[in-house]
Write a protein that holds these residues in place. Structure first.
Motif, PDB file in Angstrom:
ATOM      1  N   LYS A 369      16.530 -97.556 117.334  1.00  0.00           N
ATOM      2  CA  LYS A 369      15.550 -96.851 116.486  1.00  0.00           C
ATOM      3  C   LYS A 369      14.549 -96.115 117.386  1.00  0.00           C
ATOM      4  CE  LYS A 369      16.013-100.515 113.024  1.00  0.00           C
ATOM      5  NZ  LYS A 369      17.265-100.034 112.500  1.00  0.00           N
ATOM      6  N   GLU A 370      13.712 -95.279 116.775  1.00  0.00           N
ATOM      7  CA  GLU A 370      12.730 -94.525 117.564  1.00  0.00           C
ATOM      8  C   GLU A 370      11.375 -94.489 116.873  1.00  0.00           C
ATOM      9  OE1 GLU A 370      14.386 -90.617 118.393  1.00  0.00           O
ATOM     10  OE2 GLU A 370      15.516 -91.392 120.109  1.00  0.00           O
ATOM     11  N   ASN A 371      10.321 -94.367 117.693  1.00  0.00           N
ATOM     12  CA  ASN A 371       8.959 -94.237 117.141  1.00  0.00           C
ATOM     13  C   ASN A 371       8.507 -92.786 117.271  1.00  0.00           C
ATOM     14  OD1 ASN A 371       8.678 -94.133 119.921  1.00  0.00           O
ATOM     15  ND2 ASN A 371       6.794 -95.319 119.985  1.00  0.00           N
ATOM     16  N   TRP A 372       8.433 -92.078 116.186  1.00  0.00           N
ATOM     17  CA  TRP A 372       8.041 -90.664 116.224  1.00  0.00           C
ATOM     18  C   TRP A 372       6.555 -90.506 115.908  1.00  0.00           C
ATOM     19  CZ3 TRP A 372      11.734 -86.497 113.810  1.00  0.00           C
ATOM     20  CH2 TRP A 372      12.987 -86.562 114.444  1.00  0.00           C
ATOM     21  N   PHE A 373       5.889 -89.777 116.790  1.00  0.00           N
ATOM     22  CA  PHE A 373       4.499 -89.353 116.575  1.00  0.00           C
ATOM     23  C   PHE A 373       4.632 -87.864 116.303  1.00  0.00           C
ATOM     24  CE2 PHE A 373       0.019 -89.202 118.458  1.00  0.00           C
ATOM     25  CZ  PHE A 373      -0.085 -87.825 118.586  1.00  0.00           C
ATOM     26  N   VAL A 374       4.372 -87.443 115.078  1.00  0.00           N
ATOM     27  CA  VAL A 374       4.632 -86.054 114.680  1.00  0.00           C
ATOM     28  C   VAL A 374       3.302 -85.400 114.324  1.00  0.00           C
ATOM     29  CG1 VAL A 374       5.890 -84.590 113.063  1.00  0.00           C
ATOM     30  CG2 VAL A 374       6.868 -86.777 113.771  1.00  0.00           C
ATOM     31  N   MET A 375       2.917 -84.407 115.112  1.00  0.00           N
ATOM     32  CA  MET A 375       1.553 -83.872 114.966  1.00  0.00           C
ATOM     33  C   MET A 375       1.542 -82.357 114.785  1.00  0.00           C
ATOM     34  SD  MET A 375      -1.443 -84.160 117.846  1.00  0.00           S
ATOM     35  CE  MET A 375      -2.281 -82.651 118.290  1.00  0.00           C
ATOM     36  N   ILE A 376       0.656 -81.892 113.909  1.00  0.00           N
ATOM     37  CA  ILE A 376       0.353 -80.451 113.865  1.00  0.00           C
ATOM     38  C   ILE A 376      -1.150 -80.284 114.077  1.00  0.00           C
ATOM     39  CG2 ILE A 376       2.277 -79.743 112.379  1.00  0.00           C
ATOM     40  CD1 ILE A 376       0.252 -79.693 110.022  1.00  0.00           C
ATOM     41  N   ASN A 377      -1.534 -79.137 114.630  1.00  0.00           N
ATOM     42  CA  ASN A 377      -2.961 -78.839 114.756  1.00  0.00           C
ATOM     43  C   ASN A 377      -3.457 -78.311 113.424  1.00  0.00           C
ATOM     44  OD1 ASN A 377      -2.049 -77.911 117.953  1.00  0.00           O
ATOM     45  ND2 ASN A 377      -3.638 -79.405 117.582  1.00  0.00           N
ATOM     46  N   VAL A 378      -4.624 -78.767 113.022  1.00  0.00           N
ATOM     47  CA  VAL A 378      -5.216 -78.306 111.755  1.00  0.00           C
ATOM     48  C   VAL A 378      -6.691 -78.004 112.003  1.00  0.00           C
ATOM     49  CG1 VAL A 378      -3.610 -79.649 110.323  1.00  0.00           C
ATOM     50  CG2 VAL A 378      -5.802 -80.663 110.972  1.00  0.00           C
ATOM     51  N   PRO A 379      -7.330 -77.288 111.068  1.00  0.00           N
ATOM     52  CA  PRO A 379      -8.750 -76.997 111.268  1.00  0.00           C
ATOM     53  C   PRO A 379      -9.570 -78.286 111.274  1.00  0.00           C
ATOM     54  CG  PRO A 379      -7.869 -75.785 109.384  1.00  0.00           C
ATOM     55  CD  PRO A 379      -6.811 -76.732 109.816  1.00  0.00           C
ATOM     56  N   PRO A 380     -10.663 -78.306 112.051  1.00  0.00           N
ATOM     57  CA  PRO A 380     -11.549 -79.468 111.955  1.00  0.00           C
ATOM     58  C   PRO A 380     -12.209 -79.432 110.586  1.00  0.00           C
ATOM     59  CG  PRO A 380     -12.591 -77.712 113.216  1.00  0.00           C
ATOM     60  CD  PRO A 380     -11.195 -77.256 112.921  1.00  0.00           C
ATOM     61  N   GLY A 381     -12.633 -80.563 110.103  1.00  0.00           N
ATOM     62  CA  GLY A 381     -13.285 -80.579 108.781  1.00  0.00           C
ATOM     63  C   GLY A 381     -12.565 -81.552 107.899  1.00  0.00           C
ATOM     64  N   THR A 382     -13.340 -82.194 107.052  1.00  0.00           N
ATOM     65  CA  THR A 382     -12.776 -83.308 106.304  1.00  0.00           C
ATOM     66  C   THR A 382     -12.804 -83.053 104.806  1.00  0.00           C
ATOM     67  OG1 THR A 382     -14.967 -84.244 106.425  1.00  0.00           O
ATOM     68  CG2 THR A 382     -13.395 -85.014 108.046  1.00  0.00           C
ATOM     69  N   GLU A 383     -13.201 -81.831 104.418  1.00  0.00           N
ATOM     70  CA  GLU A 383     -13.400 -81.578 102.987  1.00  0.00           C
ATOM     71  C   GLU A 383     -12.079 -81.484 102.231  1.00  0.00           C
ATOM     72  OE1 GLU A 383     -14.572 -79.386 105.322  1.00  0.00           O
ATOM     73  OE2 GLU A 383     -16.582 -80.217 105.553  1.00  0.00           O
ATOM     74  N   LYS A 384     -11.072 -80.785 102.860  1.00  0.00           N
ATOM     75  CA  LYS A 384      -9.875 -80.465 102.073  1.00  0.00           C
ATOM     76  C   LYS A 384      -8.692 -81.383 102.353  1.00  0.00           C
ATOM     77  CE  LYS A 384     -10.902 -75.584 102.330  1.00  0.00           C
ATOM     78  NZ  LYS A 384     -10.441 -74.495 103.165  1.00  0.00           N
ATOM     79  N   THR A 385      -8.931 -82.525 102.973  1.00  0.00           N
ATOM     80  CA  THR A 385      -7.781 -83.310 103.430  1.00  0.00           C
ATOM     81  C   THR A 385      -7.362 -84.377 102.418  1.00  0.00           C
ATOM     82  OG1 THR A 385      -9.273 -84.756 104.603  1.00  0.00           O
ATOM     83  CG2 THR A 385      -8.348 -82.954 105.854  1.00  0.00           C
TER      84      THR A 385
END
Ligand code: FAD
Length: 490
Positions: A369-385
């Motif tokens: 098996k594998e451990n995937w860390f899958v990341m995208i860059n997004v705008p800073p800010g916590t309002e729309k998450t």
């Protein structure tokens, strides 16, 4: 002689490094940390036999860690081991091109020429320039307080400064890469280094193109037991030097009197200090524990670095097409950075980073098996998450993986954990979940960054990714070394 008391606020990598340095100088050091464990952004998740490093995964300049482990009367037992990665990264493009970047420049240049037609000599020349720039500027811009810039430069021979004089700082990283290379895929590959401090290659100064030197020339490394082992090693080193840690202790107030900080208040605890070193993101610090201190302009209106949305996926099988570090590039890089920094939106064709530590640390996933860390860059800010936002981003990522790697990982995901700008802010105290404090999207960014010593309070110092010289493990470690220098000079 009576020991001086030093309080470090925050046990992120910068706070740990500062605590070791001050304890090695015979200060009585206490670290106050709001979380249950040290590490801050450098943390880990363990679940169902899988282990995930939750934050940093790219590790350069490992000697900055070993230097700390060797401080004090007795060097640490060599429990911290790391290896140089054979391949720096695998880059995937939507047209089916895959560039497997080996750990030495000549092999990389050859691979790039075969895969993209970019003449190998262009890559070699570019990396030579990056190396010269790094060597002539590192002690001016990274390993010393910025206020010493002019006096440090005066000590250099004119030929040592030559590579810097050739830089056109008003030119963006992307513009310079466009001039250096013919292949749009190689331009994109080098543009990506802007994300190493959460910035846009279309805005950040070409000076930052030297970042690529660290991985391609100095080498990309990985700790034998995973990234969190850096934290564990530094924590144990600090303990061995007598540093006292108080976890689940959030500092609420720095009390000042005239030109000094006299007390640190954490809930109902009141501690007196001769020195205070803060490892808290300055954008959070001045809105929290230091709200009574004068807020600098760069903090009042912060121009923040990017944040991230990360899925930690326990995968039911292994994927031979992937290596430890993998990038699936967007087909519209300019559009992606515009979405992050101008429109503050998700981008529907994001660049996806997949980090699989179990490729190198077998114990990080059950067999097969594998451990995937899958990341995208997004705008800073916590309002729309909200959930809808996460669902949309997840779909974009799954479609991207399917398009680029021709696999459908949906059915192979055994479980998932998620980090959003909101959780990054809550768990690490980073303002709006920004990964690296303020961004470097202007040529003045380096000069506007918060410095390591307070202008007003003679015993208040700052370390970590939101202050000079910047974010990322090596720079945080450098910031702690600068704090030590400043205190020593005082
Ligand atoms: C997802 C992600 C990926 C990254 N990838 C990389 C990478 O690949 N390579 C790389 O070099 N860097 C990377 N970085 C950046 C790197 O992780 C950071 O620059 C670095 O870890 C920041 O360390 P720091 O010293 O600033 O402390 P932080 O990690 O920010 O920790 C600050 C600490 O202060 C504590 N704190 C906050 N407020 C208080 C309070 N009031 N009282 C007490 N304690 C408090 C927090 O709980 C936290 O433990 C990444 C970061 C993230 C989040």
């Amino acid at each position: 002689m009576e020991q001086k008391r030093c309080i470090v606020v925050g046990a992120g990598i910068g706070g740990l490094a500062a605590s070791i340095r001050m304890a090695a100088r015979n200060y009585e050091v206490s670290v106050l940390e709001k979380n249950k464990l040290p590490g801050g952004k450098m943390h880990q998740i363990e679940r169902n036999g899988f282990r995930f490093d939750t934050g940093p995964s790219l590790f350069t300049l490992p000697h900055l860690v070993t230097e700390l482990l060797n401080l004090g009367p007795e060097p640490s037992e060599p429990t911290f081991r790391y290896e140089k990665l054979k391949n720096v990264c695998r880059y995937f493009y939507d047209d089916g091109t895959m560039i497997n970047v080996p750990g030495n420049p000549e092999d990389f240049a050859r691979e790039a020429e075969i895969k993209t037609g970019e003449p190998a000599a262009n890559i070699i020349n570019y990396l030579n320039t990056a190396r010269e720039r790094y060597r002539s500027s590192a002690d001016l811009f990274i390993f010393n307080p910025l206020k010493n810039l002019i006096s440090s430069a005066r000590h250099k021979k004119p030929e040592e400064l030559k590579p810097l004089l050739k830089v056109k700082p008003l030119r963006s990283m992307h513009k310079e890469n466009e001039i250096a290379f013919q292949s749009s895929q190689i331009i994109q590959l080098f543009d990506r280094y802007a994300t190493y401090n959460g910035s846009s290659p279309f805005k950040a100064s070409s000076m930052l193109n030297m970042i690529s030197h660290l991985e391609h020339d100095e080498g990309a490394y990985f700790p034998e037991k995973g990234m969190y082992n850096i934290v564990e090693s530094l924590y144990h080193k600090a303990l061995s030097l007598g540093v006292k840690f108080q976890f689940e202790t959030a500092v609420t107030h720095l009390v000042s009197e005239k030109d000094s900080i006299t007390k640190v208040i954490a809930g109902n605890k009141e501690l007196e200090a001769d020195l205070v070193i803060s490892d808290v993101d300055v954008n959070t610090l001045y809105r929290g524990p230091a709200r009574k201190l004068k807020m600098p302009r760069s903090v009042k209106k912060p121009d923040l670095s990017s944040s991230a949305l990360i899925f930690y996926w326990g995968m039911n099988r292994t994927f031979p097409q992937l290596d430890v570090h993998n990038i699936l590039f967007s087909t519209d890089y300019r559009g992606e950075f515009r979405a992050i920094f101008n429109n503050h939106q998700l981008f529907n064709d994001p660049t996806v980073y997949i980090f699989v530590s179990s490729k190198i640390v077998e114990a990080d996933a059950p067999k097969g098996k594998e451990n995937w860390f899958v990341m995208i860059n997004v705008p800073p800010g916590t309002e729309k998450t909200d959930q809808e936002w996460i669902k949309q981003a997840r779909e974009n990522i799954l479609k991207k993986i399917h398009r680029t790697l021709k696999i459908n990982p949906r059915e192979d995901i055994l479980f998932e954990e998620i980090a959003t700008p909101k959780t990054i802010e809550t768990n690490t105290g980073s303002w709006k979940g920004a990964l690296y404090g303020n961004n470097s999207n202007s040529i003045w960014s380096a000069f506007l960054r918060h410095q390591n010593k307070s202008r007003k309070y003679h015993n208040l110092f700052f370390t970590g990714g939101s202050v000079h010289p910047g974010g990322g493990i090596p720079l945080c470690l450098a910031s702690a070394a600068i704090v030590e220098k400043e205190i020593n000079q005082q």
